[in-house]
Design an enzyme around this catalytic site. Structure first.
Site, PDB file in Angstrom:
ATOM      1  CG  ASP A   1      -0.289  -0.283   2.520  1.00 47.58           C
ATOM      2  OD1 ASP A   1       0.745  -0.985   2.529  1.00 47.58           O
ATOM      3  OD2 ASP A   1      -0.797   0.187   3.558  1.00 47.58           O
TER       4      ASP A   1
ATOM      5  CD  GLU B   1       3.518  -1.138   7.355  1.00 46.88           C
ATOM      6  OE1 GLU B   1       3.872  -1.080   8.557  1.00 46.88           O
ATOM      7  OE2 GLU B   1       3.519  -0.130   6.601  1.00 46.88           O
TER       8      GLU B   1
END
Length: 424
Positions: A103, A169
């Site tokens: 991400d 994350e």
């Protein structure tokens, strides 16, 4: 002084057993051959970032790359948008895992790079850019590079390698959800890395607590609303909050033994009131706690609750403290770290691999490390000739493409070294 990095510096003169020398030489050669593709992948991911739990196109790209490499199995939709690739060697043996996160962040890029992100989105009611400001683009490219290296070495693989591409994350629903869904089932060890603004190609690691636990907290201070000209007619939650902030700072500076392990308590936001002449009814504060010891973590949580509630009570106000479950300490298995230290040294630029002080940033790789033996390390990616650069999460965060090959070599070699150590 940082010596110039060349791909040839991957091949160092550390002694190796005959078996290890055979596969290590092949890893070195294949790392050289896949480097251009790794850089191209990194630029692609950087130009096309996606926020946490929205990594749909990113996942499609990763799955397509793994499928093209002839992986035995490619699983999608894991923990929402995660991808798992299974690569089985020609020799039987255990399973080891390699992990990268996927991400990006709501950050407007200011690097000026030709492949800089131009993606925008609405974030909490405001238009903002989207950027791989924490280097997850590099993590994915490195792991795909390792996938390409190892896919061409099936005859040298005594077991199975699991490639974990993890979503979110930077938010919620990442590693902990993957663990809950059974991604580590029948897996003996896991390795991961994080790029950092250190000398390009340098590898940073530490046994036990490498990165801190991170816990969010919220404090709601409730007083009694009144006119700003008559504060004695109410209870001012803004004044109470100011005292709570001051008192919280004594937790680290005066109440805990930071010679055991460092800790941080930070207030990041304070919101209360909407008019200059009205004392509001409540104030909401949020902050972060960073610790490297589980007992100290619990102690700090209790001290925050006690400090806030008793300070508020002394003024006739109340304070409600909420500390939901956060991210645990990222702790490297000491035995595994010692075993793999020579591998890290060989993979680092000019053998530049060092044990470092703990890092107060956090990583949800810790959820994997809580389950099985794990090693998480840092990879320096600063610009040529620089020992440091803009920090992670900065709009100026920069990744030196010349450092990527050291990550590919390290991840590939760690997997093989662990598998061979289990079958000897």
């Amino acid at each position: 002084m940082l010596r110039p990095i060349t791909l040839l510096s991957l091949i160092t003169l550390l002694p190796l057993s005959a078996t290890a020398a055979d596969w290590q030489m092949l890893v070195d050669e294949r790392t050289l051959s896949v480097n251009d593709n790794v850089v191209e992948l990194r630029h692609h991911f950087h130009s096309n970032p996606e926020l946490s739990n929205q990594e749909f196109d990113t996942a499609k790209k990763i799955a397509a790359e793994l499928t093209a490499l002839g992986f035995d199995e490619v699983q999608t939709g894991v923990a929402g948008t995660g991808v798992i690739g299974i690569l089985k060697g020609s020799k039987s043996g255990p399973t080891v895992a390699l992990r990268a996160d996927m991400d990006a962040l709501p950050v407007t890029e200011k690097t000026g790079l030709p492949f800089a992100s131009k993606v925008t989105t609405e974030w909490r009611g405001q238009e903002t850019g989207v950027m791989h400001a924490c280097g997850h683009d590099a993590h994915m490219a490195i792991l795909l590079g390792a996938a390409e290296v190892l896919a061409g070495m099936r005859d040298e693989i005594p077991g199975t390698i699991k490639f974990i591409f993890q979503p979110a994350e930077e938010a919620e629903g990442g590693a902990d959800v993957m663990v809950a869904e059974g991604v580590l089932q029948d897996t003996g060890a896991i390795f991961g890395l994080h790029v950092m603004p250190a000398s390009a190609g340098m590898i940073l690691y530490k046994p036990e607590g490498f990165m801190a636990a991170a816990d969010k907290f919220e404090i709601i201070v409730k007083g009694t609303q009144t006119h700003g000209s008559m504060p004695w007619r109410g209870v001012d939650p803004i004044a109470v909050s100011a005292q709570i902030v001051n008192n919280l700072q004594t937790i680290v500076s005066r109440q805990i033994d930071i010679s055991d392990a460092p800790a941080v308590v930070t207030i990041g936001s304070i919101n209360g009131g909407n008019r200059n002449n009205i004392i509001p009814e409540q104030v909401v504060m949020t902050g972060t706690i960073r610790t490297l010891d589980m007992a100290m973590r619990a102690d700090v949580h209790e001290r925050i609750k006690r400090t806030a509630t008793l300070t508020a009570e002394s003024f006739g106000a109340t304070a409600e403290v909420t500390i939901p479950g956060g991210t645990p300490v990222t702790a490297n298995d000491p035995e595994l770290t010692a075993q793999m230290a020579p591998v890290l040294k060989r993979a680092a630029a000019n053998g530049n691999a060092h044990i470092v002080k703990p890092i107060m940033g956090a990583e949800d790789f810790s959820f994997f490390a809580n389950e099985i033996p794990a090693l998480f390390f840092g990879l320096g990616v600063a610009a040529e000739g620089k020992d440091s650069g803009a920090p992670n999460h900065s709009p100026y965060f920069y990744v030196n493409d010349k450092a990527l090959s050291h990550g590919v070599n390290a991840m590939s070699s760690l997997a093989l070294e662990w598998l061979y150590s289990q079958t000897e």
